[in-house]
Write a protein that holds these residues in place. Structure first.
Motif, short mmCIF file in Angstrom:
data_model
loop_
_atom_site.label_atom_id
_atom_site.label_comp_id
_atom_site.label_asym_id
_atom_site.label_seq_id
_atom_site.Cartn_x
_atom_site.Cartn_y
_atom_site.Cartn_z
N LYS A 246 0.81 -1.23 0.00
CA LYS A 246 0.00 0.00 0.00
C LYS A 246 0.83 1.27 0.00
CE LYS A 246 -4.42 -1.61 1.73
NZ LYS A 246 -5.54 -1.35 2.66
N ILE A 247 2.05 1.20 -0.51
CA ILE A 247 2.89 2.41 -0.55
C ILE A 247 2.32 3.46 -1.48
CG2 ILE A 247 4.41 1.45 -2.34
CD1 ILE A 247 6.65 3.14 -1.09
N GLU A 248 1.63 3.04 -2.50
CA GLU A 248 1.07 4.00 -3.46
C GLU A 248 -0.35 3.55 -3.79
OE1 GLU A 248 1.18 7.52 -4.97
OE2 GLU A 248 3.10 6.71 -4.33
N GLN A 249 -1.28 4.00 -2.98
CA GLN A 249 -2.67 3.58 -3.16
C GLN A 249 -3.30 4.30 -4.35
OE1 GLN A 249 -4.87 3.54 0.66
NE2 GLN A 249 -2.91 3.98 1.63
N LYS A 250 -4.38 3.73 -4.85
CA LYS A 250 -5.05 4.29 -6.02
C LYS A 250 -6.43 4.83 -5.64
CE LYS A 250 -2.89 1.14 -9.36
NZ LYS A 250 -3.15 0.09 -10.39
N VAL A 251 -6.86 5.83 -6.42
CA VAL A 251 -8.24 6.32 -6.29
C VAL A 251 -9.15 5.29 -6.94
CG1 VAL A 251 -9.87 8.10 -7.00
CG2 VAL A 251 -7.56 8.73 -6.27
N GLU A 252 -10.14 4.82 -6.21
CA GLU A 252 -10.98 3.73 -6.71
C GLU A 252 -12.43 4.15 -6.91
OE1 GLU A 252 -10.29 0.85 -3.71
OE2 GLU A 252 -8.38 0.17 -4.57
N VAL A 253 -12.69 5.46 -6.90
CA VAL A 253 -14.05 5.95 -7.10
C VAL A 253 -14.10 6.79 -8.37
CG1 VAL A 253 -14.56 5.99 -4.64
CG2 VAL A 253 -13.61 8.04 -5.71
N ASN A 254 -15.30 7.07 -8.84
CA ASN A 254 -15.49 7.92 -10.00
C ASN A 254 -15.51 9.37 -9.52
OD1 ASN A 254 -16.55 9.44 -12.21
ND2 ASN A 254 -17.44 7.56 -13.05
N VAL A 255 -14.37 10.04 -9.62
CA VAL A 255 -14.23 11.40 -9.09
C VAL A 255 -15.18 12.35 -9.81
CG1 VAL A 255 -12.65 13.36 -8.85
CG2 VAL A 255 -11.84 11.03 -8.37
N ARG A 256 -15.29 12.19 -11.10
CA ARG A 256 -16.15 13.09 -11.88
C ARG A 256 -17.60 13.01 -11.42
NH1 ARG A 256 -14.77 15.38 -16.85
NH2 ARG A 256 -16.51 16.28 -18.00
N GLU A 293 -13.21 22.22 -6.38
CA GLU A 293 -13.80 21.16 -7.21
C GLU A 293 -13.09 21.06 -8.56
OE1 GLU A 293 -16.11 21.53 -3.86
OE2 GLU A 293 -15.62 23.17 -5.22
N PHE A 294 -12.66 22.21 -9.09
CA PHE A 294 -11.89 22.19 -10.33
C PHE A 294 -10.60 21.38 -10.12
CE2 PHE A 294 -8.62 23.78 -13.19
CZ PHE A 294 -9.26 23.80 -14.41
N ALA A 295 -9.94 21.60 -8.98
CA ALA A 295 -8.70 20.88 -8.69
C ALA A 295 -8.95 19.38 -8.58
CB ALA A 295 -8.08 21.40 -7.40
N PHE A 296 -10.05 18.99 -7.94
CA PHE A 296 -10.36 17.56 -7.82
C PHE A 296 -10.54 16.93 -9.20
CE2 PHE A 296 -12.47 18.32 -3.41
CZ PHE A 296 -11.21 18.42 -2.83
N LEU A 297 -11.22 17.63 -10.11
CA LEU A 297 -11.39 17.11 -11.47
C LEU A 297 -10.07 17.06 -12.22
CD1 LEU A 297 -14.66 19.02 -12.49
CD2 LEU A 297 -14.45 16.56 -12.10
N TRP A 298 -9.24 18.10 -12.04
CA TRP A 298 -7.96 18.18 -12.73
C TRP A 298 -7.03 17.03 -12.32
CZ3 TRP A 298 -3.06 19.31 -10.55
CH2 TRP A 298 -2.04 19.58 -11.47
N SER A 299 -7.22 16.50 -11.10
CA SER A 299 -6.36 15.41 -10.64
C SER A 299 -6.46 14.19 -11.54
CB SER A 299 -6.74 15.00 -9.21
OG SER A 299 -7.99 14.31 -9.18
N ASN A 300 -7.60 14.04 -12.23
CA ASN A 300 -7.77 12.95 -13.20
C ASN A 300 -7.52 11.58 -12.55
OD1 ASN A 300 -8.48 12.20 -15.81
ND2 ASN A 300 -6.35 11.99 -16.45
N SER A 301 -7.87 11.48 -11.25
CA SER A 301 -7.71 10.24 -10.46
C SER A 301 -6.25 9.82 -10.29
CB SER A 301 -8.51 9.09 -11.09
OG SER A 301 -9.90 9.37 -11.04
N GLU A 302 -5.31 10.74 -10.55
CA GLU A 302 -3.90 10.46 -10.30
C GLU A 302 -3.51 11.04 -8.93
OE1 GLU A 302 -1.55 11.78 -13.61
OE2 GLU A 302 -2.85 10.81 -15.08
N GLY A 323 -14.91 13.49 1.02
CA GLY A 323 -16.23 13.32 0.44
C GLY A 323 -16.19 12.96 -1.04
N ILE A 324 -15.09 13.32 -1.71
CA ILE A 324 -14.96 13.02 -3.14
C ILE A 324 -14.18 11.73 -3.39
CG2 ILE A 324 -13.95 13.83 -5.34
CD1 ILE A 324 -16.43 15.40 -4.49
N PHE A 325 -13.06 11.55 -2.69
CA PHE A 325 -12.15 10.44 -2.98
C PHE A 325 -12.32 9.24 -2.05
CE2 PHE A 325 -10.09 14.34 -4.44
CZ PHE A 325 -9.74 14.00 -5.73
#
Length: 834
Positions: A246-256, A293-302, A323-325
């Motif tokens: 778990k050193i580099e976990q992934k976003v597993e939700v639909n951020v958009r 919210e713009f920043a959260f979208l810009w992250s592109n789940s990275e 609440g988003i991720f």
């Protein structure tokens, strides 16, 4: 003691702990390799670089075979050969225990013409992966300890130490075990008087720049990835956490989709983001316009590193990010105490403080104060770990205008490094000084919402301003009785009143005067106090309470009288919605931020203004005045002598004078200020500062120094340069007895965890206070908090561990009150005691 030549001697990598069990060198190397493979898979690291990192991981801790390290540091009492006299840092000793010829041959077969560079990168990464103060003495003077260890290695130690290593690491026989051997070339060089700095080039300090020539990306990545994996594996081992992957976990939700549910599918962020997810972006937009919210979208789940100037703001954005991720995907970094504790290197203080940072870096989203990342632009020891993280991250810089000129220059330099390392940046602000924009890397997309929607913002009027001058003598800053009455008069109309002072001292004084008047008059007005000198636990409690009473939006039928007295901590932090603002004069950009907390319930979007309190929408066919009635809703206090409380220690005289000039000119023409006019006058303000030699020269001078290759020698120096007014973590004297009882109680647990200790104990007692009070005031006493462990009834081993955890935290003469915070008390003989 004489061991049989065939008897295996155990080599430990960590002190044995009930939670971790026994961590041998072999186990630790395997753990670090497992962590790296998980990281490699996530980051898609190319195979050539991956093999170089694997070799570095296998070799990095060979030096732990050193007898003194095993016996003294790790308490391996049965270790042989027995010797506690000869000792050097274990990471340096590692490079004396590798077979140089075999390593060079392996690199030549794998990397061809790049082999020589990679050899030098590997040796440096191994030798300095635990840099600490005192290393320089080994580098430039060949300390007698280094010479003595080389003599021992050439003589009686060589056979038993190499045998110990080969037996301990026998599981690696098919991979890297042949690389273990004596580095005879290096041993002979040291014994013949050659300096280590000429043989193994250090990655730190500007002084060694000519030897390094330049820091190549591969060098930084090998060193940085080694440190990240080593520290994360160590955290897992010490905390008993068995998920090394778990050193580099992934976003597993639909951020958009999650953002869409929060702000609606027609929000402007969606139309802007489509072509920008892979680009560097500068976004200029009003406060409350949805930049987050713009920043959260810009992250592109990275991987997303979201930085803000204030700790209180970080707490709020952390909650929004969860609440988003997802709650288990968002890390939090803003502990000044840990920065101090990291300074001396992880062999001199408890290593868990270093490992804790690696745990936080494992989250796919990290919300942080800027001072946790930006000082690494100065490249202090250990910067490679941060740069390696930035190489695959998206860095958000929110509200850059809140930083001073020197800090802005350092941020600009870090942005440059982000691009060099392969990461991306998003700079979001309500205002961007031209001199900052001119120094940014040229490859970015700029979005200016103000300019795009100029006609609409010219019609929106939220604030009517009144300036009031307060007569005072010299440094005596206090409000008049009239001002106290004015605050309460506004509150009694059923309004939420926000009062912002520039110093904690004046905020507490005004709070007490308001409380006293309310008691005398039997008034039921609610009054709150918030500033930076509360414990973490009390601050969180207060933030929750304040959001309950001042949260955005204000309910349409609320008529309760409320007053919040605070400092600049509220400028870009809590999402509060006040009706009226009383504030000291402050720099114009900060003043606009403060005004942004007033009638925040009105938001602009798609050519309309929405009142979130009642759902009403307003078309912008003509000017609309959103403030209540004809009287002002913003009152700016200016002290006749000195202008502001704090005597220039909080804000420079130059900034205040320029602000005073601009707002007096503006208010003379019209008391009302449209949203677009605020944008214009801030640009005027920055231009006026740009013409100020004092302000602009500090920015330019810092840029020039950094462009010349400046490197900070220590982490603490880098953090101090970035943030001159930084905090000292203290435990108030009035809390000492309670603190002793709590550490006694905590020590009775079967196993101790630094993370748990920080949460359960430190967060309830430690207050971060302005360091300048204790440097300039000789009558305020500080002494090390670790002294208290000797007043507690704690067994020796646990006492030693807690003592290390308290390194860098001080006891301070003063009182602490959960409602009013910390108040220092002067003593006869006072100073900082180390």
């Amino acid at each position: 003691m004489n061991a049989n030549a065939t008897e295996k001697v155990k080599i430990l990598a960590k002190t044995t702990d009930p939670r971790a069990g026994e961590v041998t060198l072999s186990r630790h190397v395997k753990d670090v390799l497992k962590v790296f493979e998980a990281l490699r898979e996530t980051l898609k690291i190319e195979e050539d670089l991956s093999e170089a990192v694997r070799i570095a991981i296998f070799l990095h801790d060979l030096g732990k075979v050193l007898p003194a390290f095993q016996i003294k540091q790790l308490r391996n009492r049965n270790y042989e050969p027995w010797d506690v006299v000869y000792e050097i840092p274990h990471s340096l000793f590692s490079i004396f225990l590798l077979n140089v010829d075999r390593l060079k041959k392996r690199l030549e077969e794998k990397f061809k013409e790049r082999a020589e560079d990679l050899f030098n990168f590997l040796i440096s990464s191994i030798a300095y992966h635990h840099w600490r103060e005192g290393y320089e003495a080994f580098l430039i003077s060949n300390k007698r300890e280094l010479v003595a260890v080389c003599q021992k290695l050439k003589g009686e130690w060589e056979e038993p130490l190499l045998r110990n290593l080969r037996q301990e690491l026998q599981d690696f026989e098919d991979y890297y075990l042949d690389l273990v051997g004596t580095n005879n070339e290096l041993v002979e060089a040291i014994l013949n008087g050659r300096k280590l700095v000429k043989l193994v080039v250090p990655p730190y300090k500007f002084d060694y720049e000519p030897l390094r020539k330049q820091m190549k990306k591969e060098w930084i990545l090998i060193s940085g990835i080694l440190q990240r994996c080593d520290h994360f594996a160590s955290w897992c081992e010490m905390e008993g956490f068995d998920e090394l992957g778990k050193i580099e976990q992934k976003v597993e939700v639909n951020v958009r989709e999650n953002v869409k549910r929060r702000i609606g599918s027609n929000a402007w962020q969606f139309s802007k983001i489509n072509d920008l997810t892979d680009k560097n972006v500068v976004l200029i937009a009003p406060t409350g316009y949805g930049k987050t919210e713009f920043a959260f979208l810009w992250s592109n789940s990275e991987k997303l590193l979201y930085t803000l100037p204030l700790r209180v703001a970080v707490n709020q954005i952390h909650g929004r990010a969860e609440g988003i991720f997802g709650k288990d995907k968002v890390g939090l970094l803003h502990s000044d105490a840990d920065l101090f504790l990291l300074e001396k290197g992880d062999e001199m203080v408890d290593p868990m403080k270093v490992y804790e940072l690696s745990r936080q870096l494992s989250y796919p989203v990290i919300v942080s104060t800027g001072d946790q990342f930006f000082p690494y632009a100065l490249r202090p020891p250990g910067y490679e770990k941060i740069f390696a993280t930035l190489s695959h991250s998206r860095l958000v810089i929110d509200e850059i205008q809140a930083y001073d000129p020197k800090a802005c220059a350092i941020i600009v330099k870090l942005i440059e490094w982000v691009q060099k390392m392969g990461g991306n940046f998003l700079l979001m602000t309500a205002t961007l000084p031209e001199f900052v924009e001119e120094e940014l890397p040229k490859e970015f997309e700029k979005i200016n919402i103000y300019e795009e929607k100029k006609q609409d913002f010219e019609k929106i009027i939220k604030h009517k301003v009144q300036i009031e001058e307060i007569e005072n003598e010299d440094s005596n800053f206090d409000l008049r009785e009239k001002d106290i009455d004015d605050i309460l008069r506004q509150a009694r109309k059923g309004k939420r009143v926000l009062v912002i002072l520039n110093t904690i001292k004046l905020a507490k004084k005004v709070f007490e005067r308001l409380k006293s008047k309310l008691r005398d008059q039997g008034d039921d007005c609610k009054i709150f106090l918030l500033h930076s000198e509360f414990t973490f636990g009390d601050r969180r409690r207060k933030e929750v309470e304040i959001l309950k009473h001042f949260g955005n939006p204000k309910p349409k039928d609320e008529k309760e009288a409320k007053v919040l007295v605070t400092t600049q901590v509220v400028e870009a932090s809590l999402d509060i919605d006040a009706d009226c603002l009383f504030t000291e004069i402050c720099p114009l950009d900060a003043l606009i931020q403060r005004m942004g907390r007033v009638i925040r319930r009105y938001i602009y979007g798609n050519g309309r203004v929405l009142n979130k309190s009642d759902g009403k929408e307003y078309e912008l066919h003509q000017e609309i005045r959103l403030y209540d009635g004809s009287e002002p809703n913003v009152f700016v206090w200016v002290f006749k002598e000195g202008y502001q409380s704090g005597g220039g220690a909080v804000y420079s005289k130059d900034q205040i004078e320029q602000t005073k000039r601009i707002i007096e000119e503006e208010i003379r023409r019209t008391e009302e200020i449209s949203e677009f006019r605020k944008y214009e006058i801030i640009n005027d303000y920055y231009r006026s500062l740009g013409n100020s030699k004092i302000y602009l020269n500090e920015f330019r001078r810092t840029i020039e120094i950094l462009n010349a290759g400046f490197m900070s020698e220590r982490k603490s120096e880098a953090f101090q340069i970035f943030r001159e007014i930084y905090s000292i973590p203290v435990i108030p004297e009035s809390s000492e007895k309670h603190f002793v009882r709590e550490i006694e109680k905590y020590s009775q647990k079967d196993s101790l965890s630094y993370s748990d200790f920080k949460l359960k104990v430190l967060s309830q007692f430690v207050v971060n206070v302005d360091a300048r009070k204790y440097i300039t005031n000789k009558a305020i006493s500080l002494r090390p908090a670790k002294d208290l462990v000797y007043e507690a009834n704690i067994e020796a081993e646990k006492r030693s561990r807690i003592e290390r955890w308290l390194e860098g935290i001080y006891l301070c003469s003063g009182e602490y009150d959960p409602e009013e915070g910390f108040t220092p008390r002067e003593t006869r003989e006072a100073h900082i005691v180390d």
